[in-house]
Design a protein around this motif. Structure first.
Motif, PDB file in Angstrom:
ATOM      1  N   ILE A   1       4.564  -4.643  -8.865  1.00  0.00           N
ATOM      2  CA  ILE A   1       4.645  -6.100  -8.909  1.00  0.00           C
ATOM      3  C   ILE A   1       5.716  -6.597  -7.938  1.00  0.00           C
ATOM      4  N   GLU A   2       6.852  -5.900  -7.900  1.00  0.00           N
ATOM      5  CA  GLU A   2       7.933  -6.291  -6.993  1.00  0.00           C
ATOM      6  C   GLU A   2       7.550  -6.047  -5.535  1.00  0.00           C
ATOM      7  N   PHE A   3       6.959  -4.895  -5.211  1.00  0.00           N
ATOM      8  CA  PHE A   3       6.544  -4.591  -3.838  1.00  0.00           C
ATOM      9  C   PHE A   3       5.519  -5.595  -3.327  1.00  0.00           C
TER      10      PHE A   3
ATOM     11  N   VAL B   1       4.881   1.713   1.028  1.00  0.00           N
ATOM     12  CA  VAL B   1       5.847   2.512   0.275  1.00  0.00           C
ATOM     13  C   VAL B   1       5.431   3.983   0.324  1.00  0.00           C
ATOM     14  N   GLU B   2       6.394   4.880   0.139  1.00  0.00           N
ATOM     15  CA  GLU B   2       6.136   6.320   0.248  1.00  0.00           C
ATOM     16  C   GLU B   2       5.461   6.921  -0.983  1.00  0.00           C
ATOM     17  N   ASN B   3       5.897   6.518  -2.174  1.00  0.00           N
ATOM     18  CA  ASN B   3       5.395   7.113  -3.413  1.00  0.00           C
ATOM     19  C   ASN B   3       4.716   6.059  -4.280  1.00  0.00           C
ATOM     20  N   TYR B   4       3.834   6.531  -5.147  1.00  0.00           N
ATOM     21  CA  TYR B   4       3.155   5.611  -6.052  1.00  0.00           C
ATOM     22  C   TYR B   4       4.171   4.999  -7.020  1.00  0.00           C
ATOM     23  N   PRO B   5       4.215   3.677  -7.092  1.00  0.00           N
ATOM     24  CA  PRO B   5       5.201   2.999  -7.927  1.00  0.00           C
ATOM     25  C   PRO B   5       4.755   2.838  -9.376  1.00  0.00           C
ATOM     26  N   THR B   6       5.712   2.506 -10.215  1.00  0.00           N
ATOM     27  CA  THR B   6       5.404   2.110 -11.586  1.00  0.00           C
ATOM     28  C   THR B   6       4.795   0.705 -11.524  1.00  0.00           C
TER      29      THR B   6
ATOM     30  N   SER C   1       0.855  -1.189   0.000  1.00  0.00           N
ATOM     31  CA  SER C   1       0.000   0.000   0.000  1.00  0.00           C
ATOM     32  C   SER C   1       0.889   1.237   0.000  1.00  0.00           C
ATOM     33  N   VAL C   2       0.301   2.364  -0.383  1.00  0.00           N
ATOM     34  CA  VAL C   2       1.058   3.611  -0.483  1.00  0.00           C
ATOM     35  C   VAL C   2       0.741   4.494   0.719  1.00  0.00           C
ATOM     36  N   GLN C   3       1.755   4.850   1.479  1.00  0.00           N
ATOM     37  CA  GLN C   3       1.776   5.814   2.572  1.00  0.00           C
ATOM     38  C   GLN C   3       0.994   5.445   3.825  1.00  0.00           C
ATOM     39  N   GLU C   4       0.099   4.478   3.789  1.00  0.00           N
ATOM     40  CA  GLU C   4      -0.592   4.111   5.019  1.00  0.00           C
ATOM     41  C   GLU C   4      -0.880   2.617   5.062  1.00  0.00           C
TER      42      GLU C   4
END
Length: 62
Positions: free
Chosen positions: A41-43, A31-36, A18-21
């Motif tokens: 897929i890796e996260f 993770v802190e920022n929205y990924p590609t 999830s992003v930021q929370e």
């Protein structure tokens, strides 16, 4: 309520991010920022190799 998120025995982590929370179930990677797409897929732990194989079936005569 069950979360039904896959637990990867190889990595020892759940296949989720999830992003930021933190999500309600508290699982996965934050993770802190929205990924590609590739990073997502890796996260999420979904960067496994897929193999194509022939499928064989048997006809059952009843």
């Amino acid at each position: 309520m069950a979360h039904n998120i896959n637990f990867n025995l190889t990595t020892g982590k759940h296949s989720f991010f999830s992003v930021q929370e933190k999500a309600w179930h508290g699982l996965g990677t934050i993770v802190e920022n929205y990924p590609t797409s590739k990073e997502a897929i890796e996260f999420a732990g979904l960067n496994y190799t897929v193999e194509k194989r022939q499928l064989f079936t048997y006809d059952l005569l009843i």
